[in-house]
Design a protein around this motif. Structure first.
Motif, PDB file in Angstrom:
ATOM      1  N   ARG A 140       0.988  -1.156  -0.135  1.00 35.72           N
ATOM      2  CA  ARG A 140      -0.196   0.020  -0.084  1.00 35.72           C
ATOM      3  C   ARG A 140       0.789   1.176  -0.039  1.00 35.72           C
ATOM      4  O   ARG A 140       1.909   1.585   0.675  1.00 35.72           O
ATOM      5  CB  ARG A 140      -1.312  -0.123   1.405  1.00 35.72           C
ATOM      6  CG  ARG A 140      -2.168  -0.571   1.581  1.00 35.72           C
ATOM      7  CD  ARG A 140      -2.500  -0.914   2.454  1.00 35.72           C
ATOM      8  NE  ARG A 140      -3.849  -2.142   2.379  1.00 35.72           N
ATOM      9  CZ  ARG A 140      -4.844  -2.906   3.090  1.00 35.72           C
ATOM     10  NH1 ARG A 140      -5.059  -1.401   4.077  1.00 35.72           N
ATOM     11  NH2 ARG A 140      -5.328  -3.995   3.158  1.00 35.72           N
ATOM     12  N   MET A 157       0.153  -9.766   5.803  1.00 32.32           N
ATOM     13  CA  MET A 157      -1.024  -9.556   6.247  1.00 32.32           C
ATOM     14  C   MET A 157      -1.503 -11.202   6.212  1.00 32.32           C
ATOM     15  O   MET A 157      -1.331 -12.365   5.635  1.00 32.32           O
ATOM     16  CB  MET A 157      -2.160  -9.173   5.840  1.00 32.32           C
ATOM     17  CG  MET A 157      -3.038  -8.667   6.003  1.00 32.32           C
ATOM     18  SD  MET A 157      -4.491  -8.036   5.321  1.00 32.32           S
ATOM     19  CE  MET A 157      -3.949  -6.795   4.712  1.00 32.32           C
ATOM     20  N   GLU A 407      -3.895  -0.946  15.624  1.00 38.00           N
ATOM     21  CA  GLU A 407      -4.962  -2.150  15.483  1.00 38.00           C
ATOM     22  C   GLU A 407      -4.174  -3.518  14.707  1.00 38.00           C
ATOM     23  O   GLU A 407      -3.440  -2.379  13.648  1.00 38.00           O
ATOM     24  CB  GLU A 407      -5.705  -1.463  14.739  1.00 38.00           C
ATOM     25  CG  GLU A 407      -6.644  -2.262  13.080  1.00 38.00           C
ATOM     26  CD  GLU A 407      -7.158  -1.710  11.965  1.00 38.00           C
ATOM     27  OE1 GLU A 407      -7.911  -0.045  12.095  1.00 38.00           O
ATOM     28  OE2 GLU A 407      -7.487  -2.499  10.648  1.00 38.00           O
ATOM     29  N   ILE A 443      -5.246 -10.104   9.570  1.00 36.82           N
ATOM     30  CA  ILE A 443      -4.155  -9.252  10.468  1.00 36.82           C
ATOM     31  C   ILE A 443      -3.307  -9.306  10.477  1.00 36.82           C
ATOM     32  O   ILE A 443      -2.400  -9.804   8.986  1.00 36.82           O
ATOM     33  CB  ILE A 443      -3.963 -11.071  11.329  1.00 36.82           C
ATOM     34  CG1 ILE A 443      -5.450 -11.809  12.181  1.00 36.82           C
ATOM     35  CG2 ILE A 443      -2.931 -10.568  12.557  1.00 36.82           C
ATOM     36  CD1 ILE A 443      -5.039 -12.522  12.939  1.00 36.82           C
TER      37      ILE A 443
HETATM   38  P1  ATP Z   1      -5.475   1.266   9.137  1.00 38.44           P
HETATM   39  O1  ATP Z   1      -6.634   2.566   9.097  1.00 38.44           O
HETATM   40  O2  ATP Z   1      -4.187   1.355  10.107  1.00 38.44           O
HETATM   41  O3  ATP Z   1      -4.723   1.883   7.581  1.00 38.44           O
HETATM   42  P2  ATP Z   1      -6.775  -0.920   7.276  1.00 38.44           P
HETATM   43  O4  ATP Z   1      -8.444  -0.567   7.645  1.00 38.44           O
HETATM   44  O5  ATP Z   1      -6.300   0.140   6.188  1.00 38.44           O
HETATM   45  O6  ATP Z   1      -5.027  -0.700   9.075  1.00 38.44           O
HETATM   46  P3  ATP Z   1      -7.105  -3.147   7.040  1.00 38.44           P
HETATM   47  O7  ATP Z   1      -7.656  -2.743   5.242  1.00 38.44           O
HETATM   48  O8  ATP Z   1      -8.025  -3.917   7.623  1.00 38.44           O
HETATM   49  O9  ATP Z   1      -6.115  -1.882   7.672  1.00 38.44           O
HETATM   50  O10 ATP Z   1      -5.918  -4.709   6.686  1.00 38.44           O
HETATM   51  C1  ATP Z   1      -5.794  -5.579   7.825  1.00 38.44           C
HETATM   52  C2  ATP Z   1      -4.765  -5.704   8.955  1.00 38.44           C
HETATM   53  O11 ATP Z   1      -3.281  -4.969   8.167  1.00 38.44           O
HETATM   54  C3  ATP Z   1      -4.876  -4.085  10.036  1.00 38.44           C
HETATM   55  O12 ATP Z   1      -5.659  -4.156  10.459  1.00 38.44           O
HETATM   56  C4  ATP Z   1      -3.512  -3.554  10.374  1.00 38.44           C
HETATM   57  O13 ATP Z   1      -3.265  -4.571  10.942  1.00 38.44           O
HETATM   58  C5  ATP Z   1      -2.557  -4.241   8.966  1.00 38.44           C
HETATM   59  N1  ATP Z   1      -2.281  -3.296   8.228  1.00 38.44           N
HETATM   60  C6  ATP Z   1      -2.847  -2.398   7.130  1.00 38.44           C
HETATM   61  N2  ATP Z   1      -1.814  -1.602   6.676  1.00 38.44           N
HETATM   62  C7  ATP Z   1      -0.968  -1.374   7.280  1.00 38.44           C
HETATM   63  C8  ATP Z   1       0.257  -1.100   7.153  1.00 38.44           C
HETATM   64  N3  ATP Z   1       0.877   0.054   5.543  1.00 38.44           N
HETATM   65  N4  ATP Z   1       1.591  -1.314   7.481  1.00 38.44           N
HETATM   66  C9  ATP Z   1       1.473  -2.670   7.980  1.00 38.44           C
HETATM   67  N5  ATP Z   1       0.358  -3.504   8.236  1.00 38.44           N
HETATM   68  C10 ATP Z   1      -0.890  -2.622   8.049  1.00 38.44           C
END
Ligand code: ATP
Ligand code: MG
Length: 567
Positions: A140, A157, A407, A443
């Motif tokens: 991302r 993830m 999170e 996760i």
């Molecule tokens: P955030 O609000 O922190 O950006 P997200 O809602 O975009 O998270 P999800 O798309 O639900 O995240 O992704 C699932 C999990 O992946 C999240 O709960 C988080 O633990 C992890 N995650 C998301 N973005 C990142 C990142 N840039 N770096 C590391 N871990 C991440």
């Protein structure tokens, strides 16, 4: 393992660009190394921790009946066009072309690919429910990568996707994953909370987040013990207090406030509280160039609530200097609702103010003693702000508490959003085509490691929860180069502990004892054994737990039993 075989470079200095404890300690302990912004190498010591997290996650996913697969990181644009997200996802999606000029992206998530798999593999209701998962690299292009692997651009993830014939089955599958996640975070030894969350860009209805409690967390959670409410503050709705604004007691006055453009400066300048000032924020509208959002000076605008308002463009976009001037004729910092030529919404709490301070829509001037209806019509009143400690619980049980968290997991009921868009159907018992109901469950595996450190450390370094420590025991021989008996005992303990199934790291480096102790504390191994010639004369070694301050003398021959009793 012998530390002389593991090229470990620990850093004594605090890396300058690391803002959080976990980022600093991961760099200092040599768990990760930065390659570029948001891109990190996982070094061998860090990899051992990562493996343990992955193993726990896999074991609990398998136990819950989920099936592991792996999908490519590179994904064709066609699938994203089908779901509509090629347009919707925005700049976090890293897009690229292959040699044939075809569009691809680096997967930030895998709903499209898994739905493509499901529509080809799943034909009949008899094959449902099914849950597929993978542990895989995501990309991302985060606007602000920071805190090391906590918010990286490339990260690992565990993502799972479940497919169901109907909503009832989806609810059951969701509960199953919720339980699996609880077991994962319980086994990891982390203190966490499960809270209601916003579904965001991914869509769908119900969603919950798993947050590890830590003061440096980017998220804030609100809860009420009396009624069991718990949610990300982003999604907490705040009811109006029901109190009308008190009657006016002051006349409106125009006051010169030269250069006083922030609420904090204004409150200080006028000798009043931020909660007596009105904050006027300009955001992009979808019918007009600008919409004004009015809040009490001490309150924060909530982006999710704001972008759901009539006339406000989503995603929420704040207007800056020149745009503000174009819309209002006044520079930011001096705006207020009196004769403001743009549509407005006012937060409940701001609507309950009387005799308040606001900008006069004229540079370097504010009004004091402003009152709704007398000086300016009250615009539409809405819930616009983010909850704070003390706000009432939406369930009515009393005031909310607020704490920060990280999170680490997110579970969603997606419903048929992707299956409708991509025509992922099965035949039901009556032979009718039905869109599959979907759930998805993530996760942040690499983020979990950082979160664990954020929650478990002291001034000397990491204190690993036992389940994810890279080694369970560190053996520190004192001056092995000078003592044969120390060398022999070191080798003996290495073999005996390894044979007993303990993961042991022996610090056989030619370093001074103080240096080795500092490293042992920094890398956070739960159990430390020191071998010194003097103790050996009495047949003893020294034991200390990572978070204990006292040492215990233990006979060499009973060390395995002793460690087992501690584990
Ligand atoms: P955030 O609000 O922190 O950006 P997200 O809602 O975009 O998270 P999800 O798309 O639900 O995240 O992704 C699932 C999990 O992946 C999240 O709960 C988080 O633990 C992890 N995650 C998301 N973005 C990142 C990142 N840039 N770096 C590391 N871990 C991440
Ligand atoms: Mg995100």
């Amino acid at each position: 393992m012998y530390l002389s075989r593991l090229p470990l470079t620990t850093l004594k200095e605090t890396p300058a660009d690391a803002e959080t404890v976990s980022h600093r300690l991961m760099l200092r302990a040599g768990l990760i190394r930065r390659l570029a912004s948001g891109l990190y190498n996982w070094m061998p010591l860090g990899m051992r921790v990562l493996h343990k997290v992955q193993t726990i996650v896999r074991e609990e996913m398998d136990r819950a009946g989920a099936l592991e697969l792996v999908m490519p990181s590179v994904q064709p644009a066609e699938l994203w066009r089908e779901s509509g997200r090629w347009e919707d996802y925005g700049p976090e999606l890293l897009r690229m072309k292959d040699r044939h000029e075809r569009d691809f992206c680096l997967g930030p998530t895998h709903e499209e690919v898994i739905t493509d798999i499901a529509r080809h593999e799943l034909m009949s209701h008899r094959q449902l429910p099914v849950n597929y998962y993978q542990v895989q690299t995501k990309f991302r292009d985060e606007i602000r990568p920071r805190f090391g692997v906590m918010r990286a651009r490339e990260f690992i993830m565990k993502d799972a996707y479940s497919f169901h014939l109907d909503e009832q089955s989806l609810l059951e599958g969701y509960e199953l994953m919720r339980d699996a996640y609880r077991r994962v975070f319980d086994r990891l030894g982390l203190e966490y909370r499960i809270v209601q969350a916003d579904s965001g860009a991914i869509g769908g209805s119900r969603s919950e987040e798993f947050l590890v409690l830590a003061a440096t967390g980017e998220d804030a959670i609100a809860w009420c013990d009396a009624d069991g409410f718990a949610a990300n503050v982003e999604v907490v709705s705040i009811a109006a207090s029901g109190n009308a604004a008190p009657d006016p007691s002051h006349e409106r006055e125009l006051v010169a406030t030269p250069g006083v453009g922030t609420i904090a400066e204004l409150a200080r300048f006028l000798g009043t509280g931020a909660d007596r000032c009105l904050k006027t924020l300009l955001v992009k509208g979808n019918e007009t160039p600008a919409v004004a959002l009015l809040l009490r000076g001490d309150h924060e605008l909530n982006a999710i609530k704001a972008q759901n308002l009539h006339g406000v463009a989503a995603p929420l976009t704040m207007l800056r200097g020149a745009e503000v001037e174009a819309a209002t004729g006044c520079e930011p910092g001096f705006l207020g609702p009196v004769e403001l030529p743009v549509p407005m919404h006012v937060d409940h709490a701001a609507a309950e103010l009387s005799d308040f301070v606001c900008g006069a829509n004229r540079p370097d001037y504010h009004y004091t003693g402003v009152n709704w209806e007398r000086d300016v019509d009250l615009p539409g009143v809405a819930d616009l702000r983010t909850a704070v400690a003390g706000d009432p619980s939406p369930l009515g049980g009393g005031p909310l508490s607020v704490a920060r968290g990280i999170e680490v997991g997110h579970i969603f009921q997606l419903g048929t959003k992707y299956s409708d868009a991509m025509d992922a159907t099965v035949l039901d018992a009556d032979g009718n085509k039905r869109s599959m109901h979907m759930g998805c469950y993530g996760i942040g595996v690499t983020r979990v490691v950082a979160a664990a450190i954020e929650q478990n450390h002291d001034e000397h370094g990491i204190i690993w929860p036992a389940a994810i420590a890279p080694f369970q025991v560190i053996v520190v021989p004192i001056n092995p180069d000078r003592s044969e008996v120390v060398r022999e005992t070191m080798a003996e303990l290495h073999d005996r502990l390894s044979e007993a199934g303990l993961e042991v790291l022996v610090d056989d480096r030619a370093q001074r004892p103080g240096f080795k102790f500092a490293d042992a504390d920094l890398i956070g191994i739960p159990h430390r054994i020191v071998i010194a010639e003097r103790g050996l004369k009495a047949g003893q070694v020294e034991y200390k737990g990572r978070s204990e301050s006292d040492v215990t003398l233990v006979p060499v021959e009973s060390i395995v039993d002793f460690l087992r009793s501690r584990a």
